[in-house]
Design a protein around this motif. Structure first.
Motif, short mmCIF file in Angstrom:
data_model
loop_
_atom_site.label_atom_id
_atom_site.label_comp_id
_atom_site.label_asym_id
_atom_site.label_seq_id
_atom_site.Cartn_x
_atom_site.Cartn_y
_atom_site.Cartn_z
N LEU A 1 0.82 -1.22 0.00
CA LEU A 1 0.00 0.00 0.00
C LEU A 1 0.85 1.26 0.00
O LEU A 1 0.54 2.23 -0.70
CB LEU A 1 -0.96 -0.01 1.19
CG LEU A 1 -2.02 -1.10 1.15
CD1 LEU A 1 -2.81 -1.14 2.45
CD2 LEU A 1 -2.94 -0.92 -0.05
N GLY A 2 1.93 1.24 0.78
CA GLY A 2 2.82 2.39 0.80
C GLY A 2 3.43 2.66 -0.56
O GLY A 2 3.51 3.80 -1.01
N TYR A 3 3.82 1.59 -1.23
CA TYR A 3 4.40 1.72 -2.57
C TYR A 3 3.39 2.32 -3.54
O TYR A 3 3.73 3.16 -4.36
CB TYR A 3 4.84 0.34 -3.07
CG TYR A 3 6.13 0.32 -3.84
CD1 TYR A 3 6.57 1.41 -4.59
CD2 TYR A 3 6.95 -0.80 -3.81
CE1 TYR A 3 7.75 1.37 -5.30
CE2 TYR A 3 8.14 -0.84 -4.51
CZ TYR A 3 8.53 0.25 -5.25
OH TYR A 3 9.71 0.21 -5.94
N ARG A 4 2.15 1.88 -3.42
CA ARG A 4 1.10 2.39 -4.31
C ARG A 4 0.81 3.86 -4.05
O ARG A 4 0.52 4.61 -4.97
CB ARG A 4 -0.19 1.59 -4.13
CG ARG A 4 -0.15 0.20 -4.71
CD ARG A 4 -0.43 0.27 -6.22
NE ARG A 4 -0.23 -1.00 -6.86
CZ ARG A 4 -1.19 -1.83 -7.19
NH1 ARG A 4 -2.43 -1.56 -6.90
NH2 ARG A 4 -0.91 -2.95 -7.81
N ILE A 5 0.84 4.27 -2.79
CA ILE A 5 0.52 5.66 -2.45
C ILE A 5 1.65 6.59 -2.86
O ILE A 5 1.45 7.58 -3.56
CB ILE A 5 0.23 5.80 -0.94
CG1 ILE A 5 -1.06 5.04 -0.60
CG2 ILE A 5 0.12 7.27 -0.53
CD1 ILE A 5 -1.28 4.84 0.89
N ARG A 6 2.85 6.26 -2.39
CA ARG A 6 4.05 7.04 -2.71
C ARG A 6 5.25 6.16 -2.38
O ARG A 6 5.38 5.70 -1.25
CB ARG A 6 4.07 8.32 -1.87
CG ARG A 6 4.91 9.40 -2.48
CD ARG A 6 4.75 10.73 -1.77
NE ARG A 6 5.83 10.86 -0.80
CZ ARG A 6 5.69 11.35 0.41
NH1 ARG A 6 4.53 11.77 0.83
NH2 ARG A 6 6.72 11.43 1.22
N PRO A 7 6.13 5.90 -3.34
CA PRO A 7 7.19 4.91 -3.13
C PRO A 7 8.00 5.05 -1.83
O PRO A 7 8.36 4.03 -1.25
CB PRO A 7 8.07 5.07 -4.37
CG PRO A 7 7.09 5.44 -5.43
CD PRO A 7 6.11 6.36 -4.73
N VAL A 8 8.25 6.26 -1.34
CA VAL A 8 9.03 6.36 -0.09
C VAL A 8 8.25 5.81 1.09
O VAL A 8 8.84 5.44 2.10
CB VAL A 8 9.51 7.80 0.22
CG1 VAL A 8 10.47 8.29 -0.84
CG2 VAL A 8 8.36 8.75 0.42
N LEU A 9 6.93 5.70 0.96
CA LEU A 9 6.12 5.18 2.07
C LEU A 9 6.25 3.67 2.22
O LEU A 9 5.74 3.10 3.18
CB LEU A 9 4.65 5.57 1.87
CG LEU A 9 4.36 7.07 1.93
CD1 LEU A 9 2.86 7.33 1.70
CD2 LEU A 9 4.81 7.68 3.24
N ARG A 10 6.94 3.02 1.30
CA ARG A 10 7.15 1.58 1.43
C ARG A 10 8.13 1.27 2.55
O ARG A 10 8.23 0.12 3.00
CB ARG A 10 7.63 0.98 0.12
CG ARG A 10 9.07 1.31 -0.25
CD ARG A 10 9.39 0.87 -1.67
NE ARG A 10 10.78 0.98 -1.99
CZ ARG A 10 11.39 2.09 -2.36
NH1 ARG A 10 10.72 3.22 -2.46
NH2 ARG A 10 12.68 2.09 -2.64
N ALA A 11 8.85 2.28 3.04
CA ALA A 11 9.87 2.07 4.06
C ALA A 11 9.32 1.40 5.31
O ALA A 11 9.95 0.51 5.88
CB ALA A 11 10.54 3.39 4.43
N PHE A 12 8.13 1.81 5.74
CA PHE A 12 7.54 1.21 6.93
C PHE A 12 7.37 -0.30 6.73
O PHE A 12 7.81 -1.10 7.55
CB PHE A 12 6.19 1.85 7.28
CG PHE A 12 5.52 1.17 8.44
CD1 PHE A 12 5.78 1.56 9.73
CD2 PHE A 12 4.63 0.12 8.23
CE1 PHE A 12 5.17 0.92 10.81
CE2 PHE A 12 4.01 -0.53 9.29
CZ PHE A 12 4.29 -0.13 10.58
N GLY A 13 6.71 -0.69 5.64
CA GLY A 13 6.45 -2.10 5.39
C GLY A 13 7.72 -2.91 5.19
O GLY A 13 7.82 -4.06 5.64
N PHE A 14 8.70 -2.31 4.51
CA PHE A 14 9.98 -3.00 4.32
C PHE A 14 10.64 -3.27 5.67
O PHE A 14 11.01 -4.40 5.99
CB PHE A 14 10.92 -2.20 3.42
CG PHE A 14 12.26 -2.85 3.25
CD1 PHE A 14 12.47 -3.76 2.23
CD2 PHE A 14 13.31 -2.57 4.12
CE1 PHE A 14 13.70 -4.39 2.08
CE2 PHE A 14 14.54 -3.19 3.98
CZ PHE A 14 14.74 -4.10 2.95
N ALA A 15 10.78 -2.20 6.45
CA ALA A 15 11.46 -2.33 7.75
C ALA A 15 10.68 -3.23 8.71
O ALA A 15 11.27 -3.98 9.48
CB ALA A 15 11.68 -0.95 8.37
N ALA A 16 9.34 -3.17 8.65
CA ALA A 16 8.51 -3.98 9.53
C ALA A 16 8.59 -5.46 9.19
O ALA A 16 8.23 -6.31 10.00
CB ALA A 16 7.06 -3.49 9.48
#
Length: 171
Positions: A138-153
């Protein structure tokens, strides 16, 4: 230049948030299991559940990629346009494959190193894995830098699990 700084801050904030939320979720899940006795029968079954959850996150991505390719093109198997829905879904699949492999290896190592720990910890981590992968997608879809949470989690709890297992094996 300012935009890059803002993006780096957003990524660091996502990583920090992932540490806090991951630790809280996993600790609460383990505490719940210990207090209620809600285990999965055997350590092997608990591990199987955790690995199945990781597999579910991967299969969901593969299914989304297939649907995107079929309904949004290119159906001929050619490469997707950069930044397209299919492109982002394929990036999710690639990263989730890597994360699933790492988590699976850590989970199996945990089972062999400490069955009791595997029985308590792995089911919770398996559920968290799916939640974190969804956040990545979802973060990637919204804005690629927002994928950081899901990646790190996804990534950092796996690193922590490997560290715990190695510490037990080397003690």
């Amino acid at each position: 230049m300012r935009n890059i700084r803002a993006q780096r801050r957003a990524v660091l904030l996502g990583i920090f948030a992932a540490w806090v939320v991951s630790a809280a979720f996993i600790a609460a899940g383990v505490l719940f299991q210990v207090r209620t006795g809600a285990f999965f029968g055997t350590p092997a079954r608990a591990t199987a559940f955790a690995l199945s959850m990781a597999g579910l996150a991967l299969v969901a991505g593969i299914g989304l990629a297939a649907a995107s390719r079929h309904f949004l093109g290119p159906i001929d198997g050619g490469g997707p346009a950069a930044g397209s829905r299919l492109d982002l879904t394929l990036r999710y699949v690639t990263n989730t494959t890597e994360q699933t492999l790492a988590f699976s290896l850590a989970g199996v190592a945990c089972l062999f190193a400490d069955e009791s720990l595997a029985q308590r910890l792995l089911p919770v981590m398996g559920v968290w894995f799916v939640i974190a992968r969804a956040a990545f997608f979802l973060g990637y879809r919204i804005r690629p830098v927002l994928r950081a949470f899901g990646f790190a989690a996804t990534f950092h709890p796996t690193i922590a699990l490997l560290a715990v297992v190695l510490a037990q094996l080397l003690a």
